[in-house]
Design a protein around this motif. Structure first.
Motif, PDB file in Angstrom:
ATOM      1  N   ALA A 277      44.022  77.881  46.937  1.00 43.04           N
ATOM      2  CA  ALA A 277      42.884  77.242  46.281  1.00 43.04           C
ATOM      3  C   ALA A 277      43.234  76.976  44.832  1.00 43.04           C
ATOM      4  CB  ALA A 277      41.652  78.142  46.355  1.00 43.04           C
ATOM      5  N   VAL A 278      42.532  76.020  44.264  1.00 38.80           N
ATOM      6  CA  VAL A 278      42.644  75.828  42.818  1.00 38.80           C
ATOM      7  C   VAL A 278      41.798  76.906  42.169  1.00 38.80           C
ATOM      8  CG1 VAL A 278      42.090  74.309  40.892  1.00 38.80           C
ATOM      9  CG2 VAL A 278      43.069  73.354  42.997  1.00 38.80           C
ATOM     10  N   VAL A 279      42.344  77.638  41.242  1.00 42.54           N
ATOM     11  CA  VAL A 279      41.599  78.756  40.659  1.00 42.54           C
ATOM     12  C   VAL A 279      41.294  78.531  39.189  1.00 42.54           C
ATOM     13  CG1 VAL A 279      42.370  80.495  42.296  1.00 42.54           C
ATOM     14  CG2 VAL A 279      43.758  79.999  40.263  1.00 42.54           C
ATOM     15  N   ARG A 280      41.846  77.512  38.637  1.00 40.02           N
ATOM     16  CA  ARG A 280      41.624  77.272  37.228  1.00 40.02           C
ATOM     17  C   ARG A 280      42.121  75.880  36.883  1.00 40.02           C
ATOM     18  NH1 ARG A 280      43.720  81.178  32.272  1.00 40.02           N
ATOM     19  NH2 ARG A 280      42.752  79.890  30.678  1.00 40.02           N
ATOM     20  N   THR A 281      41.516  75.273  35.867  1.00 40.74           N
ATOM     21  CA  THR A 281      42.014  73.970  35.420  1.00 40.74           C
ATOM     22  C   THR A 281      42.315  74.040  33.934  1.00 40.74           C
ATOM     23  OG1 THR A 281      39.830  73.137  34.878  1.00 40.74           O
ATOM     24  CG2 THR A 281      40.593  72.766  37.127  1.00 40.74           C
ATOM     25  N   HIS A 282      43.134  73.124  33.475  1.00 43.95           N
ATOM     26  CA  HIS A 282      43.525  73.104  32.067  1.00 43.95           C
ATOM     27  C   HIS A 282      43.212  71.746  31.459  1.00 43.95           C
ATOM     28  CE1 HIS A 282      45.686  76.949  32.393  1.00 43.95           C
ATOM     29  NE2 HIS A 282      45.888  76.544  33.640  1.00 43.95           N
ATOM     30  N   GLY A 283      43.094  71.753  30.161  1.00 46.87           N
ATOM     31  CA  GLY A 283      42.763  70.520  29.444  1.00 46.87           C
ATOM     32  C   GLY A 283      41.350  70.628  28.905  1.00 46.87           C
ATOM     33  N   TYR A 284      41.025  69.844  27.836  1.00 47.27           N
ATOM     34  CA  TYR A 284      39.655  69.908  27.330  1.00 47.27           C
ATOM     35  C   TYR A 284      38.942  68.581  27.565  1.00 47.27           C
ATOM     36  CZ  TYR A 284      35.586  70.507  24.367  1.00 47.27           C
ATOM     37  OH  TYR A 284      34.314  70.560  23.913  1.00 47.27           O
TER      38      TYR A 284
ATOM     39  N   VAL B 191      46.406  72.145  36.925  1.00 43.33           N
ATOM     40  CA  VAL B 191      45.620  73.151  37.626  1.00 43.33           C
ATOM     41  C   VAL B 191      46.481  74.358  37.937  1.00 43.33           C
ATOM     42  CG1 VAL B 191      44.138  71.397  38.654  1.00 43.33           C
ATOM     43  CG2 VAL B 191      46.132  72.205  39.926  1.00 43.33           C
ATOM     44  N   ASP B 192      45.797  75.503  38.067  1.00 41.81           N
ATOM     45  CA  ASP B 192      46.462  76.690  38.590  1.00 41.81           C
ATOM     46  C   ASP B 192      46.014  76.870  40.023  1.00 41.81           C
ATOM     47  OD1 ASP B 192      47.566  77.218  36.157  1.00 41.81           O
ATOM     48  OD2 ASP B 192      46.110  78.771  35.595  1.00 41.81           O
ATOM     49  N   ILE B 193      46.993  77.137  40.881  1.00 39.77           N
ATOM     50  CA  ILE B 193      46.595  77.419  42.257  1.00 39.77           C
ATOM     51  C   ILE B 193      47.024  78.827  42.603  1.00 39.77           C
ATOM     52  CG2 ILE B 193      46.744  74.992  42.917  1.00 39.77           C
ATOM     53  CD1 ILE B 193      49.344  75.777  44.449  1.00 39.77           C
ATOM     54  N   ALA B 194      46.354  79.380  43.618  1.00 42.00           N
ATOM     55  CA  ALA B 194      46.676  80.747  44.006  1.00 42.00           C
ATOM     56  C   ALA B 194      46.317  80.953  45.455  1.00 42.00           C
ATOM     57  CB  ALA B 194      45.918  81.749  43.131  1.00 42.00           C
ATOM     58  N   ASP B 195      46.781  82.043  45.969  1.00 40.51           N
ATOM     59  CA  ASP B 195      46.534  82.357  47.369  1.00 40.51           C
ATOM     60  C   ASP B 195      45.093  82.831  47.548  1.00 40.51           C
ATOM     61  OD1 ASP B 195      47.425  82.925  50.106  1.00 40.51           O
ATOM     62  OD2 ASP B 195      46.896  84.986  49.511  1.00 40.51           O
ATOM     63  N   LEU B 196      44.419  82.227  48.492  1.00 43.52           N
ATOM     64  CA  LEU B 196      42.993  82.487  48.667  1.00 43.52           C
ATOM     65  C   LEU B 196      42.740  83.884  49.223  1.00 43.52           C
ATOM     66  CD1 LEU B 196      40.196  81.237  48.431  1.00 43.52           C
ATOM     67  CD2 LEU B 196      40.495  80.274  50.706  1.00 43.52           C
ATOM     68  N   GLU B 197      43.567  84.289  50.141  1.00 47.61           N
ATOM     69  CA  GLU B 197      43.387  85.594  50.784  1.00 47.61           C
ATOM     70  C   GLU B 197      43.437  86.704  49.743  1.00 47.61           C
ATOM     71  OE1 GLU B 197      42.492  85.703  53.931  1.00 47.61           O
ATOM     72  OE2 GLU B 197      42.207  87.820  53.418  1.00 47.61           O
ATOM     73  N   THR B 198      44.440  86.626  48.865  1.00 47.67           N
ATOM     74  CA  THR B 198      44.594  87.639  47.824  1.00 47.67           C
ATOM     75  C   THR B 198      43.372  87.641  46.925  1.00 47.67           C
ATOM     76  OG1 THR B 198      46.889  86.899  47.827  1.00 47.67           O
ATOM     77  CG2 THR B 198      46.262  88.517  46.148  1.00 47.67           C
ATOM     78  N   LEU B 199      42.955  86.450  46.599  1.00 48.45           N
ATOM     79  CA  LEU B 199      41.820  86.295  45.713  1.00 48.45           C
ATOM     80  C   LEU B 199      40.574  86.928  46.337  1.00 48.45           C
ATOM     81  CD1 LEU B 199      41.573  84.819  43.039  1.00 48.45           C
ATOM     82  CD2 LEU B 199      40.861  82.787  44.286  1.00 48.45           C
ATOM     83  N   ARG B 200      40.425  86.694  47.601  1.00 43.98           N
ATOM     84  CA  ARG B 200      39.240  87.221  48.293  1.00 43.98           C
ATOM     85  C   ARG B 200      39.279  88.734  48.367  1.00 43.98           C
ATOM     86  NH1 ARG B 200      38.260  82.782  52.991  1.00 43.98           N
ATOM     87  NH2 ARG B 200      36.683  81.623  51.833  1.00 43.98           N
ATOM     88  N   SER B 201      40.456  89.283  48.411  1.00 46.84           N
ATOM     89  CA  SER B 201      40.546  90.742  48.499  1.00 46.84           C
ATOM     90  C   SER B 201      40.287  91.388  47.149  1.00 46.84           C
ATOM     91  CB  SER B 201      41.935  91.137  48.999  1.00 46.84           C
ATOM     92  OG  SER B 201      42.865  90.842  47.966  1.00 46.84           O
ATOM     93  N   GLY B 202      40.162  90.546  46.115  1.00 41.08           N
ATOM     94  CA  GLY B 202      39.848  91.097  44.790  1.00 41.08           C
ATOM     95  C   GLY B 202      41.076  91.441  43.972  1.00 41.08           C
ATOM     96  N   ARG B 203      42.250  91.243  44.554  1.00 39.24           N
ATOM     97  CA  ARG B 203      43.450  91.519  43.779  1.00 39.24           C
ATOM     98  C   ARG B 203      43.825  90.298  42.945  1.00 39.24           C
ATOM     99  NH1 ARG B 203      47.385  91.984  47.993  1.00 39.24           N
ATOM    100  NH2 ARG B 203      45.740  91.232  49.361  1.00 39.24           N
ATOM    101  N   MET B 204      44.642  90.537  41.959  1.00 39.92           N
ATOM    102  CA  MET B 204      45.077  89.416  41.120  1.00 39.92           C
ATOM    103  C   MET B 204      46.199  88.677  41.821  1.00 39.92           C
ATOM    104  SD  MET B 204      44.760  87.589  38.508  1.00 39.92           S
ATOM    105  CE  MET B 204      44.157  88.197  36.956  1.00 39.92           C
ATOM    106  N   PRO B 205      45.964  87.425  42.190  1.00 38.65           N
ATOM    107  CA  PRO B 205      47.023  86.696  42.876  1.00 38.65           C
ATOM    108  C   PRO B 205      48.018  86.120  41.873  1.00 38.65           C
ATOM    109  CG  PRO B 205      45.086  85.338  42.687  1.00 38.65           C
ATOM    110  CD  PRO B 205      44.765  86.612  41.969  1.00 38.65           C
ATOM    111  N   GLU B 206      49.105  85.704  42.400  1.00 40.46           N
ATOM    112  CA  GLU B 206      50.049  84.977  41.558  1.00 40.46           C
ATOM    113  C   GLU B 206      49.527  83.553  41.431  1.00 40.46           C
ATOM    114  OE1 GLU B 206      54.507  84.283  42.395  1.00 40.46           O
ATOM    115  OE2 GLU B 206      53.987  86.392  42.818  1.00 40.46           O
TER     116      GLU B 206
END
Ligand SMILES: Cc1cc2nc3c(=O)[nH]c(=O)nc-3n(C[C@H](O)[C@H](O)[C@H](O)COP(=O)(O)OP(=O)(O)OC[C@H]3O[C@@H](n4cnc5c(N)ncnc54)[C@H](O)[C@@H]3O)c2cc1C
Ligand SMILES: NC(=O)c1ccc[n+]([C@@H]2O[C@H](COP(=O)([O-])OP(=O)(O)OC[C@H]3O[C@@H](n4cnc5c(N)ncnc54)[C@H](O)[C@@H]3O)[C@@H](O)[C@H]2O)c1
Ligand SMILES: Cc1cc2nc3c(=O)[nH]c(=O)nc-3n(C[C@H](O)[C@H](O)[C@H](O)COP(=O)(O)O)c2cc1C
Ligand SMILES: [Zn+2]
Lengths: 199, 1010, 96, 418
Positions: free
Chosen positions: B382-389, B395-410
């Protein structure tokens, strides 16, 4: 004192209905023709419970239709159904229509002269239906509103009796005198985009 | 020279529906740009590389173009200027025209540097509902409100009149098809072929719907070829009305569709005599809702930056407008739409840097095509963050499963200037729902679809969740045929559904919200326009605002100009998650018209300005104008207020002088006034007298032919309704007059009584108000004038007594003469057929020339009748009984009449009720204003007991040389001779007055009978 | 728009009509002035949520009074006739 | 429970807004209550609040069939005023206005009561006279009122139609400076929170469907969440009064009609007061969010549908343009309807009913929002003391039978016209 011999009727639209071409000028001529019919004799007859049809037919030489919303006659006179047991008769001014009817109809019939209470506008032209559709909620499609039928309805918020004279289309619009200027102005304003010939 | 291409760095060199031969110059925020015929303002701005177009409602965050249609939450601009300025206009729906002028809104001093952006820094305080929790103390909310109001609102409106005009149109149809996408076109074609009267309505400049935006094919050719051929066939059918640029905004009772046609909005200004917009009201027997579906966004941190856009919109810009919504794109979608988008954008020359697919597995054919093009696909992410004003930078993307488990994904950073996101499609169930139709949740597409129909509507195609082109076409064909057949139109054999070549698509994954990176204050927006973040939804839930309706009202979710088209469902999904409930149980808020906002002018059409309401004119209207009358409204009528004489210039003094002149003329010589506005009713039939007996309080059985009588009517509740005279014209023929104001109500009252309650009575009523012009000639010289006018009529008192009625003629004009009087003078009312009104009036004027006859207006009439204690609508004001007004004695006890029972109630018969009295200032000169309240002592502190009020007032009775008034005073008849105070605290006035009988002039009525 | 089938004019939009109200009220003609039937007639209403018999005056049409059966919850028009016509009033209330 | 204030706001902001409590509890209904109020609109909630606060009666339940404030409280045009002419109304509404002036403070919830002035326009001399009488009566009752002439109106609201084209010229107006608007939803929420804090059970999604009677008393109400006993029972169900009363065989002088309301797209400050048109039913104010909020006439037929019809919409828009021509290009964002309990004289009915322990609060027509605190105040008194407060003594049910009507509009027993 001035000569009182033959008083002239003054139309409610005098000074307002000015002949001429108004609005857009389409290459194929104005889309709307608008004029006043008059002076007319207009009379309302209303029966009590019994049927007036035969008596009225005898008096006028044409049988009024017993069916709602139906019109009969070529215009000399024209008989328009306006309610249960109620008709509006109109013809170009000449004889005393009200008196004639009063004399010919049974006493139970109510005869009310409305010659001056109604102004009759004639609306025709290729955009006539569209113009009516602007101010009127009834279905004016030629299959729905046929020649020789009429409708009492609201036209630009004025009570109006619309008589479909022919499929061309030609409509006669009867409106209460005091509202005539307003209705005329609304019709003219609505007709400008099509080009309007006022005669 | 126009060098369109160079100035449009994001324009694709070929394709699209734009007319490259027709470059159009336009301005946005003061800068000049070039676009093409066929562009919207949004597509033209994108073509020119303009990405920042607006600021959000609350936090003033920079926002860009988000969609390509009516759902646009961000790109709202001020369109045009001066009297034509329209705030809050969606750039995505503005068709480009040469000379277009638009400005961004809700920013200061400019879009790039918006100082209100500080709100964003304070966003943690400005959460949902913060204002309910503070600003309660001194100096009061009205003080704080001043600042809040300034910060709120979106666009600014000017108080400059709109130079354009509007129209209304009625339509009648067997079948109204709303939406001219594949489903609507197919349906309209089938229905049209049966001969049924069909309306096909689409909000766009031309039909096609989503086909215009997609790379689809039908029968092996571009799908738009099929659409264009279908449109051509429809245009050939006389029974089909195709309305483009027309939005069906509401579905109303009786299967009535409200629609607005934007006749001239795609032009700089309407052509001469053309309206700006036309409001349609279409009555349908059946309605086919082919309104398509709206794509919804995905909710993640930073999802609001300019450059983030709906995937379907990015495709639309590429395909329909030949515009690259960015140069380098990342795509994030929870369905195969992501792959479809990747293909279309790549085809348009955009550098597609990756497709982020939260699903793992379950994708269809399209994925393989994307992979084959070498585009990076990241699954389960998933996209987890965007950059620019001011614009997206990556964009930053990361693994959704990790994110859902509450851990900090790469996380992985992907630079891009376009992020196309798709969260699935929501059928446009708006119109279906307007009449209380309840949408139901369909988990397969995670969206609400139409439920049971409450009206004669049927939803088809994407509007009911059928998202493949093949299904849409089949649905349209079936619906068009079946509906026409249901109405009795003959249908032929069923045509084959045109062939499509859609790849099989994979499954859909519900994803209401991407969890925030641990420890980050995510700014994940649900409602982009109103700045409602996912955190606001959760806050509302935690505070107990758990109903979707409370959520909406507490957070303002879905309350913006887009009405939550892209946001509601996500908000409700997040609420459902927070409540641990199924979204089906959470439900939706109520869909209300209009589907998209409609200009207020369109509802009024031509009924504005002086045509806002009809004006009724009396037959003598022009004479009054030509003879110095100042006219005044009396209901819908115009009546002379007073007449200025030649040489007099309008002024207060001239007015006073005219009023005195006219009043004195009536008392000392003669006056004539136009009373044509009085209601007149022709009553005929064997039971006419019995009928009058029942509707009036007094008796009518003894009235002789040729006589008039004054009567008072009550409402059923016992309160006085109206008064007037009725004359007996013939054996079974009466002529009733009513007041101007009550003419309509009285007529209807009589009709209802006769038709509903007393159908056995032989009575016919007809309004003849318009038939007769009526004029009152009043004053001592009136007899002489009448005698001159009607040389054959004997006007002597014996021959023509008070309340006498004659039918005669005025030199060839049929006339009725009534010897009745409102002014209290010897007076006659002449009624002639209306077309002779002016002629008769002129003859009267001429005949009166030697007798001091003057026309008099409403003001003089008012003074005259107050002198005589005659009541009008100021006294018969809907609160008084006949007894209050002094007509108690008229109420017959020998018969029953309308209102008698209720008038006998304790409170209505109470002797201490207010009664009509005259009031005159003790000092003989201080004016007693109408609207004064009668009290015993002006010095009592509030609350002061009230004894009554002053209903009518003449500042000066020129005949008595002092002010006079009428009032309603408690127990008034017993107080004659006493004093009371008329107080007018609004002007700090108090006048001590003597209570008198209502009649103060010619009490015995000698003049009247003279 | 509510479409009311005027027995004379045919189906017309309700903006041509004036609403009169409850058609189940019978005017207690003849009753004593002190009879509570009068109070009931003038002031009390069943006010049902569901089918409602009511009178509409076709003011901008034939000027006849039309008796209409209409559901006050859904606005559906279930029948129309002349004031004297018997139109059965279903007693079941339509619940939402 | 924590007070709301700018400090609590800051404190919570700094802790991520995790610690806010529910604004009101979500209790299961108890088997019975001393007082059961049916209807969780402003009136029902205010009644419960004042029962608990003023009369110390805290074993009270408010039963709401849907969501709190979802009735007319949540869909009205929020005008608050006390500019009535007739004494019974005048004193009552003035008390209500005084309660409004302290409501945010009393509830510790900002109901955004904005005293921006309510101006009624007059378009004829006769109307000016009627306004004068009303204004004078108000002054004599100690209520603020000002009579403005045309020039003063022009100064206050320059954007009205003062042109020669105006179909209905403006003669002047009656101004109540203390009148204004309030944030309708906040009123329901604030009252709910206030009542809840005093122990009142607020029970949503609980529809009263029937009654258990014994003799001339009601022992319990049947609801969608079970039977709930009641010592006393109060109706505050506005447009649904007729429907509910019919279940008791009670016929009331009430008809339910639909009234529509409208909001435009949000705008920067455009219209600073509440202004009503005098030639037709139309009134306009701007919400704090920026939408122009306006309303007009009833749709004119009995209705329990919370939605209106097109002819009335046209009518309202036309009147709006006649009053403020510059709204022509502004856009209507949303329109909706509410079900009005129209009484036969246009004034409310608060008091005892023919049934011993049943109390009625109804007949609010389209003006009951402004009554919210006042209605709660006197209704609570009536229920607690089993007799009306002096302020609602005249608003009793039997006034129709006795002929003591309170008819501000003077249109009689035609509910649609009030
Ligand atoms: C469009 C519109 C504009 C208005 N404008 C104004 C204005 O500007 N100023 C003004 O003062 N007033 C205005 N009003 C009137 C005002 O809104 C109402 O009079 C007032 O809000 C009524 O409050 P209430 O608490 O009595 O009723 P409501 O808020 O309607 O509450 C009654 C509650 O009872 C519930 N209920 C009904 N039946 C049952 C049952 N069987 N069991 C359980 N619960 C039930 C309903 O769900 C509802 O929530 C307007 C009304 C409308 C619709
Ligand atoms: N990729 C997907 O998952 C997906 C999802 C949805 C739709 N689609 C595609 O979209 C198409 C759907 O076809 P369709 O015909 O059902 O819908 P459509 O979206 O093609 O057409 C609907 C039309 O109705 C118009 N419209 C909507 N509301 C209106 C209103 N109130 N007044 C006037 N016009 C209004 C829209 O502007 C549009 O032109 C198909 O081609 C389908 O494949 C694809
Ligand atoms: C004073 C007031 C202001 C409103 N402002 C808005 C608004 O800005 N945006 C909006 O979408 N709805 C607004 N509404 C309307 C509500 O969304 C809603 O339609 C109304 O409360 C009736 O509820 P319902 O439509 O859910 O039945 C407003 C309502 C009121 C009473
Ligand atoms: Zn009819």
């Amino acid at each position: 004192m001035a000569d009182l011999a033959s008083p002239q009727r003054r139309s409610a639209l005098e000074g307002v209905l000015v002949p001429g071409d108004f609005g857009a000028t389409p290459f194929n001529g104005p889309g709307i023709l608008l004029s006043e019919r008059g002076p007319l004799s207009v009379v309302q007859i209303e029966a009590g419970t019994e049927d007036l049809t035969a008596a009225a037919g005898n008096a006028l030489g044409i049988a009024p239709s017993g069916m709602p919303n139906e019109a009969a006659g070529t215009g000399r006179p024209r008989i328009l159904g306006t309610g249960t047991g109620r008709w509006l008769i109109s013809e170009p001014e000449g004889r005393d229509l009200a008196a004639h009817l009063r004399a010919s109809l049974p006493e139970s019939a109510a005869v009310t002269g409305l010659s001056h209470a109604r102004v009759c506008l004639r609306l025709s032209g290729r955009d006539a239906r569209t113009l009516l559709a602007k101010g009127c909620g009834i279905d004016i499609h030629p299959d729905a509103f046929r020649p020789d039928t009429s409708r009492m309805t609201s036209l630009f918020h004025c009570a109006a009796l619309i008589d479909c004279r022919s499929a061309e289309p030609v409509y006669d619009i009867y409106v209460h005198r005091s509202y005539a200027v307003h209705l005329f102005e609304m019709l003219l304003d609505g007709a400008l985009e099509f080009g309007c010939r006022v005669a | 020279m126009i060098r369109g291409k160079e100035q449009q760095p994001f324009r694709i060199s070929s394709g699209g529906e734009i007319e490259r031969t027709q470059p159009l110059g336009f301005r946005f925020d003061g800068k000049n740009y070039i676009g093409y015929q066929g562009d919207t303002l949004a597509s033209a701005l994108l073509a020119n590389g303009v990405r920042l177009v607006g600021r959000s409602f609350k936090y003033h965050r920079p926002r860009g173009i988000y969609s390509a249609g009516p759902e646009e939450p961000n790109a709202l601009v001020h369109l045009r200027s001066g009297g034509r300025q329209e705030p809050n206009t969606r750039a995505t729906q503005i068709e480009l025209f040469a000379g277009l002028e638009a400005k961004s809104q809700n920013r200061w001093p400019n879009l790039k540097l918006d100082l209100m952006g500080v709100n964003d820094l304070a966003s943690r305080f400005l959460v949902a509902g913060f204002y309910y929790k503070t600003f309660m103390g001194l100096p009061g909310w009205h003080f704080y409100e001043h600042f809040i109001r300034k910060a709120a609102g979106m666009g600014a409106a000017e108080h400059i009149p709109d130079p354009d005009s509007y129209d209304k149109m009625h339509g009648h149809a067997d079948i109204v098809v709303i939406g001219a996408g594949p489903a609507g076109l197919a349906a309209a074609l089938q229905a049209g072929e049966t001969g049924a009267r069909v309306f096909l309505i689409d909000e766009n400049d031309r039909p096609g719907g989503r086909l215009r935006a997609e790379q689809e094919s039908i029968d092996g050719r571009p799908a738009m070829d099929w659409a264009n051929e279908t449109v051509a066939a429809l245009q050939d059918m006389e029974n089909v009305t195709l309305l483009t640029r027309t939005t069906a905004f509401g579905y109303y009772d009786g299967d009535t569709i409200g629609a607005v046609e934007r006749v001239s909005d795609h032009l700089l200004a309407p052509a001469p005599y053309k309206v700006r917009q036309r409001r349609w009201l279409i009555h349908a027997k059946r309605v086919l809702l082919a309104t398509g579906a709206t794509e919804r966004p995905l909710v993640f941190d930073g999802n609001d930056r300019p450059g983030v856009m709906l995937a379907g919109a990015a495709r639309a810009y590429a395909t329909r407008f030949a515009v690259q919504a960015g140069k380098s794109a990342v795509i994030f979608a929870n369905s195969d739409d992501g792959y479809r988008t990747a293909l279309d954008l790549a085809y348009a020359g955009i550098d597609v840097r990756g497709v982020i697919d939260p699903r793992t597995g379950g994708q269809g054919e399209l994925k393989d095509r994307v992979a084959a093009r070498g585009i990076d696909i990241v699954e389960g992410a998933a996209v987890v963050r965007t950059h620019g004003y001011l614009g997206l930078a990556g964009v930053d993307i990361a693994d959704l499963e990790t994110l859902r488990s509450g851990r900090m994904p790469e996380t992985r950073f992907i630079p891009c200037d376009l992020l196309a996101t798709g969260g699935g499609w929501s059928p446009n169930v708006h119109l279906h729902s307007h009449q209380s139709g309840r949408p139901v949740f369909d988990p397969a597409i995670a969206a609400f679809v139409p439920g049971a129909s409450r009206m004669n509507d049927r939803s088809i195609g994407a509007a009911r969740g059928r998202f493949s082109l093949a299904e849409c076409l089949a649905d349209g064909i079936a619906a068009g045929r079946e509906t026409a057949q249901g109405l009795g139109f003959p249908v032929g054999s069923s045509p084959a559904t045109p062939a499509t070549d859609e790849p099989a698509t994979g499954s859909f994954m519900t994803l209401w919200q991407v969890p925030a990176l641990p420890g980050r204050k995510a700014r994940s927006f649900v409602d982009l326009q109103d700045d409602v973040a996912a955190s606001d939804v959760k806050l509302a839930e935690s505070e107990g605002y758990v109903s979707v309706e409370h959520l909406k009202r507490y957070t303002t979710l879905g309350m913006g100009t887009d009405q939550g088209k892209t946001s509601n469902i996500n908000g409700h999904g997040i609420l459902a998650e927070a409540r641990g409930m199924d979204i089906a149980a959470v439900g939706t808020t109520t869909f209300r018209p209009p589907y998209t906002p409609v200009a207020i002018g369109a509802f009024a059409g031509r009924e504005r300005g002086r045509h806002a309401h009809p004006v009724r004119r009396t037959p003598m209207h022009d004479w009054h104008l030509a003879n110095g009358a100042k006219m005044i409204e009396a209901g819908l009528w115009m009546r002379p207020q007073y007449y200025l004489q030649p040489g007099e210039t309008p002024s207060r003094a001239a007015m006073d002088e005219a009023i005195i002149r006219e009043t004195l003329a009536v008392r000392n010589a003669a006056g004539i006034s136009d009373v044509s506005t009085l209601g007149k009713i022709d009553i005929q039939g064997a039971d006419a007298a019995e009928f009058l007996n029942r509707v009036y309080i007094n008796g009518w059985k003894t009235l002789a032919i040729g006589k008039a009588r004054y009567g008072v009517m009550l409402r059923e509740d016992g309160i006085a309704l109206d008064d007037g005279t009725t004359s007996r014209i013939g054996e079974n023929h009466y002529y009733m007059t009513t007041t101007t104001a009550e003419a309509g109500p009285v007529m209807q009252h009589l009709e209802v009584l006769l038709q509903v309650h007393w159908p056995d009575l032989d009575v016919k009523v007809a309004s003849v108000t318009d038939e007769w012009a009526a004029m009152a000639i009043a004053g001592p010289n009136s007899r002489a004038i009448l005698s001159a006018l009607f040389p054959n009529t004997d006007f002597s008192n014996d021959a023509f007594p008070f309340m006498g009625v004659r039918e005669t003629d005025l030199g060839g004009i049929p006339a009725r003469i009534f010897r009745i009087s409102f002014s209290g003078e010897l007076a006659y009312e002449i009624a002639v057929p209306a077309d002779y009104g002016t002629a008769a009036w002129e003859r009267c004027i001429e005949a009166g020339a030697g007798h001091g006859l003057l026309p008099y207006g409403m003001e003089a009439l008012g003074i005259l009748r107050i002198e005589k204690g005659h009541v009008t609508v100021s006294e018969i004001d809907g609160r008084h009984t006949a007894g209050d007004l002094g007509f108690g004695g008229m109420m017959s006890t020998k018969k029953r009449f309308v209102g008698d029972a209720m008038a006998a109630r304790e409170g209505m018969a109470d002797p201490s009720r207010p009664a009509l009295v005259g009031l005159t200032p003790l000092d003989g000169k201080t004016r007693i204003r109408a609207g004064s309240v009668l009290v015993a002592d002006p010095k009592t502190p509030p609350p002061v007991p009230k004894l009554g009020h002053v209903s009518s007032s003449a500042y000066l009775s020129p005949n008595l040389g002092r002010p006079i008034s009428l009032g309603m005073l408690k127990g008034g008849r017993e107080r004659i001779g006493e004093t009371v105070w008329a107080v007018f605290p609004l002007r700090n006035e108090a006048v001590e007055c003597r209570v008198t009988a209502p009649v103060v002039y010619d009490e015995e009525g000698a003049r009247l009978h003279g | 728009m509510l479409y009311i089938d005027c027995p004379y004019c045919g189906s017309r939009g309700h903006e041509e009509f004036t609403y009169i109200g409850d058609a189940t009220k019978k005017r207690p003609d003849g009753a004593e002035t002190s009879d509570p039937a009068w109070f009931d007639y003038v002031y009390l209403r069943d006010n049902p949520r569901g089918p409602h018999l009511e009178l509409w005056h076709h003011s901008l049409g034939c000027r006849e009074v039309v008796k209409v059966l209409r559901n006050t919850l859904t606005h559906e028009i279930l029948g129309a006739g002349r004031p004297g016509d018997k139109i059965a009033l279903p007693d079941a209330e339509t619940e939402r | 429970m924590a007070e709301y204030s700018v400090f609590s706001l800051v404190r919570n902001a700094l802790t991520g807004h995790k610690n806010w409590q529910r604004a009101w509890r979500d209790p299961e209904p108890k088997p019975s209550y001393d007082v059961v109020i049916v209807g969780g609109g402003g009136h029902g909630l205010a009644t419960a609040f004042y029962l608990a606060k003023v009369h110390g009666i805290r074993n009270v339940a408010v039963l709401e069939k849907g969501w709190l404030g979802g009735g007319n409280t949540g869909r009205n045009t929020t005008i608050v005023r006390s500019n009535y002419m007739l004494d019974d109304n005048s004193h009552f509404y003035e008390k209500s206005l005084q309660l409004w002036e302290q409501l945010s403070h009393e509830l510790n919830f900002n109901v955004m009561f904005s005293q921006r002035g309510v101006l009624n326009l007059a378009h004829s001399d006769g109307q000016m006279d009627r306004f004068a009488r009303r204004g004078n009566s108000m002054r004599l009752n100690g209520v603020d009122a000002e009579l403005l002439d045309r020039r003063q109106v022009m100064k206050m609201v320059p954007h009205l139609d003062f042109s020669d084209e105006a179909r209905f010229p403006i003669y002047g107006g009656l101004l109540q400076p203390r009148g204004g608007t309030a944030r309708h939803d906040a009123v329901a929420w604030g009252l709910a929170r206030g009542a809840d804090r005093l122990g009142v059970d607020i029970i949503q999604n609980c529809e009263v469907t029937g009654f258990r009677r014994s003799g001339n008393r009601i022992e319990a109400v049947e609801t969608s969440r079970g039977t709930i006993g009641c010592g006393k029972l109060g109706f505050a169900v506005a447009g649904n009064t007729g429907h509910l009363a019919s279940k008791l065989g009670l016929k009331l002088p009430i008809e339910s009609h639909v009234l529509q309301a409208f909001v435009s797209e949000p705008l920067k400050p455009f219209f600073d007061h509440v202004v009503t048109f005098g030639a037709e039913h139309f009134y306009l104010s701007q919400s704090d969010k920026g939408g122009l909020v306006f309303g007009g006439d009833l749709d004119m037929y009995n209705s329990y549908a919370q939605r209106g019809n097109l002819p009335t919409i046209d009518h309202v828009m036309r009147a709006g343009l006649a009053m403020v021509p510059s709204i022509s290009r502004l856009r209507l964002l949303r329109h909706w309807g509410g079900v009005m309990d129209m009484s036969m004289d246009g004034s409310p009915i608060i008091g005892k009913s023919p049934i011993d322990n049943l109390y009625l609060n109804c007949g609010w027509c389209y003006g009951g929002f402004k009554a919210t605190p006042g209605s709660g105040w006197v209704f609570a008194h009536t229920i607690a003391e089993d007799e009306p407060h002096a302020l609602n003594a005249g608003l009793r049910l039997d006034r129709f039978e006795r002929g003591h009507l309170i008819d501000e509009e003077a249109t009689g027993a035609v509910p649609g016209k009030h």
